[in-house]
Design an enzyme around this catalytic site. Structure first.
Site, PDB file in Angstrom:
ATOM      1  N   ASP A  31      76.441  65.013  14.495  1.00  7.17           N
ATOM      2  CA  ASP A  31      75.290  64.066  14.677  1.00  7.17           C
ATOM      3  C   ASP A  31      74.144  64.107  15.776  1.00  7.17           C
ATOM      4  OD1 ASP A  31      76.952  63.232  12.786  1.00  7.17           O
ATOM      5  OD2 ASP A  31      77.407  61.157  13.694  1.00  7.17           O
ATOM      6  N   LYS A 119      77.907  63.064   6.176  1.00  3.26           N
ATOM      7  CA  LYS A 119      78.841  62.009   6.190  1.00  3.26           C
ATOM      8  C   LYS A 119      78.420  60.618   6.076  1.00  3.26           C
ATOM      9  CE  LYS A 119      79.604  62.289  11.223  1.00  3.26           C
ATOM     10  NZ  LYS A 119      79.424  60.920  11.676  1.00  3.26           N
ATOM     11  N   ALA A 147      76.905  63.405  19.228  1.00  6.48           N
ATOM     12  CA  ALA A 147      76.708  62.163  19.697  1.00  6.48           C
ATOM     13  C   ALA A 147      77.447  61.216  18.464  1.00  6.48           C
ATOM     14  CB  ALA A 147      75.167  61.695  19.919  1.00  6.48           C
ATOM     15  N   THR A 148      77.639  60.064  18.946  1.00 11.29           N
ATOM     16  CA  THR A 148      77.712  59.467  20.461  1.00 11.29           C
ATOM     17  C   THR A 148      79.060  59.685  20.863  1.00 11.29           C
ATOM     18  OG1 THR A 148      78.162  57.211  19.680  1.00 11.29           O
ATOM     19  CG2 THR A 148      76.008  57.798  20.216  1.00 11.29           C
ATOM     20  N   CYS A 152      81.008  58.550  17.074  1.00 10.50           N
ATOM     21  CA  CYS A 152      81.348  59.578  16.217  1.00 10.50           C
ATOM     22  C   CYS A 152      81.988  60.780  16.960  1.00 10.50           C
ATOM     23  CB  CYS A 152      80.061  60.200  15.404  1.00 10.50           C
ATOM     24  SG  CYS A 152      79.517  58.725  14.380  1.00 10.50           S
TER      25      CYS A 152
END
Length: 221
Positions: A31, A119, A147-148, A152
């Site tokens: 992410d 996701k 992150a974070t 995640c």
């Protein structure tokens, strides 16, 4: 800084043993999309230092043909009302499919041959093809960045070890919106689920891998 009493408690419980390093790692970038890395967005924060560190790791991985997998959270219009997580973490609803917020930060220079897993939850594994992708590549170690740290990344690390992957987390390559949850989750992941290591150690591990891909016969069963 963790107090000595806490360290002693965890040591007495048997936590914190090191994980093994395999010969076929992959780098999972969780992410690092603009919704997280651009502080102009409410869900974002300045993660420039962590992006730069991750780019160093990716450059080393690419030099050794180590697979790189990115993840991004993205929701279509129909999911906004049905995903339970969005009722708790309402800011995540801004991560709409097709928007800039879900694009991988271009400072990481994602390549066309590097997968992007979409996701709708915290873990990179839940409801995605990641596990089958890693199995198909015969990956035996996972290096997790992104992150974070408290969200995640942690969820992905927990699922990684539960899926049988020794997991490494370079501390300079993970980011959060606040320091306290970042530090607490690094400590907990290192105690229970992964080795939290310095970027230099991760780079040395990747650069020390065999130049050629090991044959199946060399991969532990």
């Amino acid at each position: 800084m963790v107090d000595p009493e806490t360290l002693a408690t965890y040591d007495r419980a048997g936590f914190g043993a090191p994980v093994r390093r395999g010969v076929r790692p992959a780098v999972l970038v969780v992410d690092f999309s603009y919704g997280f890395t651009d502080p102009a967005y409410p869900t974002g924060a300045d993660m420039s230092a962590q992006i730069d560190a991750t780019r160093q790791l990716l450059d080393a991985a690419r030099d050794k043909d180590v697979p790189v997998v990115f993840t991004t959270i993205a929701y279509d219009k129909g999911q906004l009302a049905s995903v339970e997580w969005l009722k708790k973490a309402r800011g995540m609803a801004a991560l709409e499919a097709g928007s800039r917020l879900v694009e991988i930060d271009t400072r990481l220079s994602p390549r066309e041959d590097e997968a992007i897993v979409v996701k709708t939850g915290a873990s990179a594994f839940f409801g995605t093809p990641l596990a089958s992708m890693l199995a198909g590549l015969r990956i035996d170690t996972l290096i997790v960045t992104g992150a974070t740290t408290s969200g995640c990344v942690r969820a992905s690390v927990v699922d990684a070890v539960q899926s049988g992957y020794p997991t490494l987390v370079p501390r300079q390559c993970v980011a959060d919106r606040a320091q306290a949850p970042h530090d607490a989750n690094l400590f907990d992941m290192n105690a229970k689920y992964a080795d939290v290591i310095d970027l230099d150690e991760a780079l040395a591990y990747v650069r020390g891998l065999p130049t050629s891909t090991p044959s199946d016969a060399e991969v532990p069963a």
